[in-house]
Scaffold this motif. Sequence first.
Motif, PDB file in Angstrom:
ATOM      1  N   ILE A 136       0.815  -1.242  -0.057  1.00  0.00           N
ATOM      2  CA  ILE A 136       0.095  -0.106  -0.117  1.00  0.00           C
ATOM      3  C   ILE A 136       0.931   1.336   0.024  1.00  0.00           C
ATOM      4  CG2 ILE A 136      -1.572   1.307   1.512  1.00  0.00           C
ATOM      5  CD1 ILE A 136      -2.823  -1.066   2.246  1.00  0.00           C
ATOM      6  N   LEU A 137       0.681   2.171  -0.898  1.00  0.00           N
ATOM      7  CA  LEU A 137       1.358   3.475  -1.166  1.00  0.00           C
ATOM      8  C   LEU A 137       0.347   4.619  -0.790  1.00  0.00           C
ATOM      9  CD1 LEU A 137       3.863   4.752  -3.799  1.00  0.00           C
ATOM     10  CD2 LEU A 137       1.804   6.083  -3.383  1.00  0.00           C
ATOM     11  N   THR A 138       0.698   5.416   0.088  1.00  0.00           N
ATOM     12  CA  THR A 138      -0.261   6.601   0.629  1.00  0.00           C
ATOM     13  C   THR A 138       0.465   7.741   0.387  1.00  0.00           C
ATOM     14  OG1 THR A 138      -1.475   5.279   2.112  1.00  0.00           O
ATOM     15  CG2 THR A 138      -1.875   7.573   2.263  1.00  0.00           C
ATOM     16  N   VAL A 139      -0.252   8.638  -0.358  1.00  0.00           N
ATOM     17  CA  VAL A 139       0.412   9.915  -0.716  1.00  0.00           C
ATOM     18  C   VAL A 139      -0.277  10.949   0.407  1.00  0.00           C
ATOM     19  CG1 VAL A 139       0.114  11.981  -2.211  1.00  0.00           C
ATOM     20  CG2 VAL A 139       0.417   9.503  -3.138  1.00  0.00           C
ATOM     21  N   VAL A 140       0.429  11.908   0.979  1.00  0.00           N
ATOM     22  CA  VAL A 140       0.289  12.708   1.977  1.00  0.00           C
ATOM     23  C   VAL A 140       0.730  14.212   1.627  1.00  0.00           C
ATOM     24  CG1 VAL A 140       0.302  11.018   3.890  1.00  0.00           C
ATOM     25  CG2 VAL A 140       2.418  12.512   3.442  1.00  0.00           C
ATOM     26  N   ASP A 141       0.038  15.118   2.213  1.00  0.00           N
ATOM     27  CA  ASP A 141      -0.036  16.363   2.063  1.00  0.00           C
ATOM     28  C   ASP A 141       1.324  17.023   2.623  1.00  0.00           C
ATOM     29  OD1 ASP A 141      -0.902  17.132   4.499  1.00  0.00           O
ATOM     30  OD2 ASP A 141      -2.963  17.934   3.821  1.00  0.00           O
ATOM     31  N   PRO A 142       1.942  18.161   2.684  1.00  0.00           N
ATOM     32  CA  PRO A 142       2.967  18.674   3.406  1.00  0.00           C
ATOM     33  C   PRO A 142       2.650  18.626   5.038  1.00  0.00           C
ATOM     34  CG  PRO A 142       2.741  20.143   1.567  1.00  0.00           C
ATOM     35  CD  PRO A 142       1.664  19.145   1.623  1.00  0.00           C
ATOM     36  N   GLU A 143       1.342  18.481   5.321  1.00  0.00           N
ATOM     37  CA  GLU A 143       1.212  18.542   6.680  1.00  0.00           C
ATOM     38  C   GLU A 143       1.002  16.949   7.358  1.00  0.00           C
ATOM     39  OE1 GLU A 143      -0.437  20.933   4.924  1.00  0.00           O
ATOM     40  OE2 GLU A 143       1.380  22.209   5.721  1.00  0.00           O
ATOM     41  N   ALA A 185      -1.397  14.935   6.111  1.00  0.00           N
ATOM     42  CA  ALA A 185      -2.629  14.413   5.930  1.00  0.00           C
ATOM     43  C   ALA A 185      -2.846  13.555   4.772  1.00  0.00           C
ATOM     44  CB  ALA A 185      -3.627  15.359   5.848  1.00  0.00           C
ATOM     45  N   PRO A 186      -3.366  12.220   4.760  1.00  0.00           N
ATOM     46  CA  PRO A 186      -3.478  11.278   3.511  1.00  0.00           C
ATOM     47  C   PRO A 186      -4.727  11.868   2.609  1.00  0.00           C
ATOM     48  CG  PRO A 186      -4.521  10.358   5.726  1.00  0.00           C
ATOM     49  CD  PRO A 186      -3.933  11.521   5.923  1.00  0.00           C
ATOM     50  N   LEU A 187      -3.800  11.992   1.452  1.00  0.00           N
ATOM     51  CA  LEU A 187      -4.789  12.471   0.278  1.00  0.00           C
ATOM     52  C   LEU A 187      -5.349  11.303  -0.777  1.00  0.00           C
ATOM     53  CD1 LEU A 187      -2.962  15.465  -0.799  1.00  0.00           C
ATOM     54  CD2 LEU A 187      -5.205  15.354   0.107  1.00  0.00           C
ATOM     55  N   SER A 188      -4.536  10.344  -0.750  1.00  0.00           N
ATOM     56  CA  SER A 188      -4.606   9.286  -1.781  1.00  0.00           C
ATOM     57  C   SER A 188      -4.015   8.143  -1.585  1.00  0.00           C
ATOM     58  CB  SER A 188      -4.392   9.786  -3.217  1.00  0.00           C
ATOM     59  OG  SER A 188      -4.866   9.038  -4.435  1.00  0.00           O
ATOM     60  N   SER A 189      -4.621   6.992  -1.972  1.00  0.00           N
ATOM     61  CA  SER A 189      -3.866   5.760  -1.533  1.00  0.00           C
ATOM     62  C   SER A 189      -3.999   4.605  -2.535  1.00  0.00           C
ATOM     63  CB  SER A 189      -4.396   5.176  -0.124  1.00  0.00           C
ATOM     64  OG  SER A 189      -3.753   4.306   0.148  1.00  0.00           O
ATOM     65  N   VAL A 190      -3.101   3.799  -2.705  1.00  0.00           N
ATOM     66  CA  VAL A 190      -3.322   2.588  -3.733  1.00  0.00           C
ATOM     67  C   VAL A 190      -2.725   1.295  -3.262  1.00  0.00           C
ATOM     68  CG1 VAL A 190      -1.082   3.072  -4.953  1.00  0.00           C
ATOM     69  CG2 VAL A 190      -2.748   1.815  -6.127  1.00  0.00           C
ATOM     70  N   LEU A 191      -3.534   0.054  -3.151  1.00  0.00           N
ATOM     71  CA  LEU A 191      -3.079  -1.023  -2.998  1.00  0.00           C
ATOM     72  C   LEU A 191      -2.521  -1.795  -4.310  1.00  0.00           C
ATOM     73  CD1 LEU A 191      -4.450  -3.675  -0.487  1.00  0.00           C
ATOM     74  CD2 LEU A 191      -4.114  -4.465  -2.559  1.00  0.00           C
ATOM     75  N   SER A 192      -1.325  -2.444  -4.211  1.00  0.00           N
ATOM     76  CA  SER A 192      -0.676  -2.957  -5.725  1.00  0.00           C
ATOM     77  C   SER A 192      -0.385  -4.236  -5.263  1.00  0.00           C
ATOM     78  CB  SER A 192       0.146  -2.168  -6.147  1.00  0.00           C
ATOM     79  OG  SER A 192       0.016  -0.581  -6.346  1.00  0.00           O
ATOM     80  N   PHE A 193      -0.593  -5.375  -6.442  1.00  0.00           N
ATOM     81  CA  PHE A 193      -0.168  -6.429  -6.283  1.00  0.00           C
ATOM     82  C   PHE A 193       1.272  -6.513  -7.338  1.00  0.00           C
ATOM     83  CE2 PHE A 193      -4.609  -7.737  -6.319  1.00  0.00           C
ATOM     84  CZ  PHE A 193      -4.679  -7.811  -4.932  1.00  0.00           C
ATOM     85  N   TYR A 194       2.161  -7.355  -6.929  1.00  0.00           N
ATOM     86  CA  TYR A 194       3.531  -7.623  -7.513  1.00  0.00           C
ATOM     87  C   TYR A 194       3.496  -9.128  -8.139  1.00  0.00           C
ATOM     88  CZ  TYR A 194       5.451  -3.233  -5.968  1.00  0.00           C
ATOM     89  OH  TYR A 194       5.522  -2.086  -5.553  1.00  0.00           O
ATOM     90  N   PHE A 195       3.751  -9.343  -9.445  1.00  0.00           N
ATOM     91  CA  PHE A 195       3.733 -10.598 -10.058  1.00  0.00           C
ATOM     92  C   PHE A 195       5.128 -10.650 -11.053  1.00  0.00           C
ATOM     93  CE2 PHE A 195       2.406 -13.903 -13.077  1.00  0.00           C
ATOM     94  CZ  PHE A 195       2.302 -15.078 -12.484  1.00  0.00           C
ATOM     95  N   LEU A 222       0.712  -4.282 -10.461  1.00  0.00           N
ATOM     96  CA  LEU A 222      -0.688  -4.036 -10.710  1.00  0.00           C
ATOM     97  C   LEU A 222      -1.335  -3.198  -9.769  1.00  0.00           C
ATOM     98  CD1 LEU A 222       0.089  -7.419 -11.069  1.00  0.00           C
ATOM     99  CD2 LEU A 222      -2.364  -7.356 -12.136  1.00  0.00           C
ATOM    100  N   PRO A 223      -1.282  -1.826  -9.826  1.00  0.00           N
ATOM    101  CA  PRO A 223      -2.129  -1.186  -8.953  1.00  0.00           C
ATOM    102  C   PRO A 223      -3.688  -1.352  -9.043  1.00  0.00           C
ATOM    103  CG  PRO A 223      -1.425   0.270 -10.926  1.00  0.00           C
ATOM    104  CD  PRO A 223      -0.653  -1.100 -10.790  1.00  0.00           C
ATOM    105  N   TYR A 224      -4.099  -2.051  -7.940  1.00  0.00           N
ATOM    106  CA  TYR A 224      -5.399  -2.666  -8.129  1.00  0.00           C
ATOM    107  C   TYR A 224      -6.420  -2.083  -7.495  1.00  0.00           C
ATOM    108  CZ  TYR A 224      -8.242  -6.889  -9.293  1.00  0.00           C
ATOM    109  OH  TYR A 224      -9.318  -7.560  -9.646  1.00  0.00           O
ATOM    110  N   TYR A 225      -6.429  -1.427  -6.184  1.00  0.00           N
ATOM    111  CA  TYR A 225      -7.407  -0.905  -5.420  1.00  0.00           C
ATOM    112  C   TYR A 225      -7.047   0.642  -5.114  1.00  0.00           C
ATOM    113  CZ  TYR A 225      -9.904  -5.297  -4.859  1.00  0.00           C
ATOM    114  OH  TYR A 225     -10.556  -6.438  -5.288  1.00  0.00           O
ATOM    115  N   ALA A 226      -7.791   1.723  -5.126  1.00  0.00           N
ATOM    116  CA  ALA A 226      -7.454   3.103  -5.102  1.00  0.00           C
ATOM    117  C   ALA A 226      -8.586   3.737  -4.372  1.00  0.00           C
ATOM    118  CB  ALA A 226      -6.988   3.518  -6.202  1.00  0.00           C
ATOM    119  N   GLY A 227      -8.248   4.646  -3.741  1.00  0.00           N
ATOM    120  CA  GLY A 227      -9.067   5.490  -2.879  1.00  0.00           C
ATOM    121  C   GLY A 227      -8.549   6.897  -2.885  1.00  0.00           C
TER     122      GLY A 227
END
Length: 378
Positions: free
Chosen positions: A245-252, A254-264, A269-274
Amino acid sequence: MLVERFSMGSHGSHISFCMTQINSRTLDITPAPDHLQVRQLANDAAVIQQWEAYVAAAPAATFFHRAGWQNILRKVFGHRTFFLYAERDGVIEGVLPLAQIKSLLFGNSLIALPFAVYGGVVADSEEAAAALEREAERLALELGVAHLEYRNMTPRHAEWPTQDLYVTFRKEITADDEANMLAIPRKQRAMVRKGINNKLRAEFDTTADRFFALFADNVHRHGTPAMPKRYFEALLHEFGKDCEILTVVDPEGAPLSSVLSFYFRDEILPYYAGDAERARDFAANDFKYWALMCHAAQRGIKVFDYGRSKVGTGPYSFKKNWGFEPQPLHYEYRLYKRDGIPQNNPNNPKYKLMIETWRRMPLALANFLGPFIVRNLG
């Protein structure tokens, strides 16, 4: 009794003839050494290891052919699974993972594979593929399903109904970040640079907490139910380093966007995101996928699989804007008790009212009810 009767005779040839017949019958019921057999994957560590090794090496296999999906589908969703493999002399020659979804809302089906974008049979030969598919059809009839579905990347059954609803987006990347950046079309590249200039950061999570909060909020805004948080936790546990899971945060922070990926193998494969509603103001989604691409390249990944999208939707356009070209998926249906392909997707007009109602529902209630619905969608 036949042996006894002939052994009482006076001609040795009768005895010899009888023993030949007995030996012949014995050979008929004993599989020859090269006999191909189809079995179901059980909780046998040695066979599971064989299955995993086969999937890792088979060119046509995908992440969704891995044995771990059997645990996910059974433990999280309670679905019956039938992970079939063809073997000869203890050597696996093909696999076909299947699961049954039986629902009052959406019907009874056998799918390879629910919650996966790719599936279907993978085999070393047409003999093994045909044997696996024969067993799948036998199971379908035994279970009384309305249809059998294969989520193929390449067509297998031209005579079966199919639909042009989904495409996938896959593209090669290099170890050179600048080359990957220049491969992105100019307008989309400007959005990536905007995210960089906004001083966003990419962080890797060890739990599904931040991801699930963003994912659940995102799908709620779109009027669709969220999968349970324990599903994502199970993915992290089951697939270990191959699920991230990779999560993007702002300078403070705070989480803004996130993605759950699979490796094969050499693919990601970035598979689920929010994302949060304010993610667009920061270009956080654009930055997210760029950060993920850079990270994947550092891991030696060669293929960025942007995943499945419905033709004509926002995600479809977003992926094209990155310079990815759509590739058709061949979802084939063997219909038993249906006149046509089921349309259990948000594009179906009959779900319009449900979608609008879901959007207005309080998020906590939607998160509580969502898992009871989504488990039956597959």
